[in-house]
Write an enzyme that holds these catalytic residues in place. Structure first.
Site, short mmCIF file in Angstrom:
data_model
loop_
_atom_site.label_atom_id
_atom_site.label_comp_id
_atom_site.label_asym_id
_atom_site.label_seq_id
_atom_site.Cartn_x
_atom_site.Cartn_y
_atom_site.Cartn_z
N SER A 179 -3.06 39.16 -10.42
CA SER A 179 -2.53 39.82 -11.61
C SER A 179 -1.01 39.96 -11.57
O SER A 179 -0.39 40.25 -12.59
CB SER A 179 -3.17 41.21 -11.77
OG SER A 179 -4.55 41.10 -12.06
N GLY A 220 -1.05 38.16 -17.52
CA GLY A 220 -0.73 37.61 -18.83
C GLY A 220 -1.00 38.56 -19.98
O GLY A 220 -1.46 39.69 -19.81
N CYS A 256 -9.76 45.73 -16.01
CA CYS A 256 -8.34 45.46 -16.25
C CYS A 256 -8.15 44.42 -17.37
O CYS A 256 -8.39 44.72 -18.53
CB CYS A 256 -7.65 45.04 -14.96
SG CYS A 256 -5.86 45.33 -15.00
N PHE A 257 -7.74 43.21 -17.09
CA PHE A 257 -7.60 42.18 -18.12
C PHE A 257 -8.93 42.00 -18.83
O PHE A 257 -8.98 41.79 -20.05
CB PHE A 257 -7.14 40.87 -17.48
CG PHE A 257 -6.65 39.84 -18.46
CD1 PHE A 257 -5.42 40.00 -19.12
CD2 PHE A 257 -7.37 38.70 -18.73
CE1 PHE A 257 -4.96 39.05 -20.01
CE2 PHE A 257 -6.92 37.74 -19.62
CZ PHE A 257 -5.71 37.92 -20.27
N GLY A 297 0.04 45.87 -17.41
CA GLY A 297 1.21 46.03 -18.27
C GLY A 297 0.85 46.04 -19.74
O GLY A 297 1.72 46.24 -20.59
N PHE A 298 -0.43 45.79 -20.06
CA PHE A 298 -0.92 45.82 -21.43
C PHE A 298 -2.08 46.81 -21.51
O PHE A 298 -2.68 47.16 -20.49
CB PHE A 298 -1.40 44.43 -21.86
CG PHE A 298 -0.30 43.41 -22.00
CD1 PHE A 298 0.30 43.14 -23.23
CD2 PHE A 298 0.14 42.71 -20.88
CE1 PHE A 298 1.31 42.21 -23.34
CE2 PHE A 298 1.15 41.76 -20.98
CZ PHE A 298 1.74 41.51 -22.22
N HIS A 320 -8.77 49.74 -11.35
CA HIS A 320 -9.42 48.91 -10.33
C HIS A 320 -10.37 49.72 -9.44
O HIS A 320 -9.96 50.27 -8.41
CB HIS A 320 -8.35 48.24 -9.47
CG HIS A 320 -7.58 47.19 -10.20
ND1 HIS A 320 -7.98 45.87 -10.23
CD2 HIS A 320 -6.47 47.26 -10.96
CE1 HIS A 320 -7.13 45.17 -10.97
NE2 HIS A 320 -6.21 46.01 -11.43
N GLU A 330 -12.44 48.52 -7.50
CA GLU A 330 -12.56 47.83 -6.22
C GLU A 330 -11.43 48.22 -5.26
O GLU A 330 -11.45 47.81 -4.09
CB GLU A 330 -12.58 46.32 -6.42
CG GLU A 330 -11.25 45.66 -6.65
CD GLU A 330 -10.71 45.80 -8.06
OE1 GLU A 330 -9.67 45.20 -8.37
OE2 GLU A 330 -11.33 46.52 -8.88
#
Length: 391
Positions: free
Chosen positions: A48, A229, A255-256, A299-300, A354, A356
């Site tokens: 990431s 991204g 997350c993403f 970051g998003f 996270h 994990e």
């Protein structure tokens, strides 16, 4: 290791001078800071962080060296590394090498001897921005031109650059209870490890995989991994998530992966000012009312309808979507950012942080149990439906 003069230049022109750390050269990326006091090896190898230059707020880095066990992927992903006071010698019984030597071996350009506190405060006030580090030139104006021509993180589609080349399997520990298919958007190794400890076998597939390829593994559920991204560019994963929701296959995203599900449900995403990165972020689990100390790297974030001007989400709000009701399950207590979603009419939930860990606290490890419970519930409903059909 002999050091050379080095320079760090932010896109707004702020300049820091120090010495080379790791590889000698030049690098560009997005400047972000990580507030963890430990876990630098896990940070460096987290996909990431692809195309990001990481500033460590902890002043002493490299104290415990590096080893062959703590990597979260098969390489270092950060675009550059910024530390204040690097350890001269790593000391730990598990160490197999020195951090700086590994950075040099993998071509990671860094800088040390800079005021990381001042740099972090600048990023907090001005926001994450593009940056360049060079130990081949000390001309700030020259480097600034190249920084401003470097690609920004907004609009960056990076999952294809970090995903696995081919499918692989992480077997369950002991008796296998369930099988999941994980879409690798930048997965960390500790995700399938935490699932394996619960009797789950994980098939990790490339980010370009189709729904047919995911289900061909015999998966009882689908997992969408963390990754780098801008989620606004991730059209294929979003379409894939919508197909998973339509088929009512249990889905968990981290997350993403949480941002992907948010988009699949019809929500927007936006870039945070300076993001959440560290292992000390307080999050409220609205289901239990407990506050967890959690590990973050994003970051998003997801933008849900009805949020206040300060981002605060309405308590107990059920949001109508194409796939039924959805509620915000977790919220960051620092800034009200959405940290989790739970679908009420289809078997799907996500968290933005996270569970994990790796590195970090284990307060949120229970979320893998929730995933297993989601699979069990879907299987029980399937058995009930089958029984009704045969009755």
């Amino acid at each position: 290791m002999k050091r050379r003069p080095a320079i760090l230049v932010l896109e707004d022109g702020r300049t820091f001078r120090g010495e080379s750390y790791g590889a000698v050269g030049e690098t560009f990326g997005e400047a972000v800071f990580n507030t963890g006091m430990t876990g630098y090896q896990e940070t460096l190898t987290d996909p990431s962080y692809h195309r990001q230059v990481v500033v460590q707020t902890a002043p002493h880095i490299g104290n415990t060296g590096v080893n062959t066990e703590d990597d979260e992927s098969d390489r270092i992903w950060v675009a550059g590394y910024v530390v204040r006071d690097p350890a001269r010698i790593g000391s730990n019984w598990r160490a197999t090498g020195e951090l700086e030597q590994r950075l040099a071996d993998e071509g990671v350009v860094g800088i040390c001897g800079v005021d990381t506190r001042a740099l972090t405060r600048h990023l907090r006030e001005r926001g994450a921005m593009r940056v360049g580090i060079s130990s081949v030139t000390t001309d700030a104006e020259e480097l600034l031109e190249r920084v401003r021509s470097a690609p920004a993180m907004v609009g960056a589609d990076l999952s294809a650059e970090v995903t696995t080349d081919r499918p692989y399997v992480v077997q369950a520990e002991g008796e296998q209870r369930y099988v999941i298919a994980a879409l690798d958007l930048g997965i960390k190794r500790n995700v399938p490890r935490r699932l394996a400890a619960r009797g789950v076998t994980t098939h990790v597939l490339p980010a370009s995989s189709t729904i047919e390829e995911l289900l061909a593994t015999g998966a009882d559920a689908i997992f969408f991994s963390p990754g780098p991204g801008d989620p606004a560019t991730a059209e294929h994963p979003v379409a894939l998530a919508r197909e998973v929701l339509r088929r009512r296959v249990p889905l968990f995203g981290i997350c993403f992966g949480s941002q992907i599900l948010g988009r699949a449900l019809g929500f927007g995403t936006y870039k945070l000012g300076y993001g959440h990165r560290g292992i000390n972020q307080p999050v409220l689990d609205r289901t239990t009312g407990k506050v967890e100390v959690t590990s973050h790297n994003h970051g998003f974030a997801v933008q849900v309808p009805g949020a206040g001007a300060d981002g605060a989400v309405v308590p107990n709000q059920v949001i109508d979507t194409e796939f039924g009701g959805v509620e915000v399950s977790h919220v960051c207590l620092n800034d009200n950012v959405v940290e989790g979603l739970r679908a009420l009419d289809v078997p799907a939930f996500t968290v933005q942080y996270h569970p994990e860990a790796a590195a970090g606290p284990r307060d949120a490890d229970y979320l893998f149990d929730r995933f297993v419970e989601l699979i069990e519930g879907a299987r029980s409903r399937g058995a009930d439906d089958s029984g009704e059909q045969h009755a």
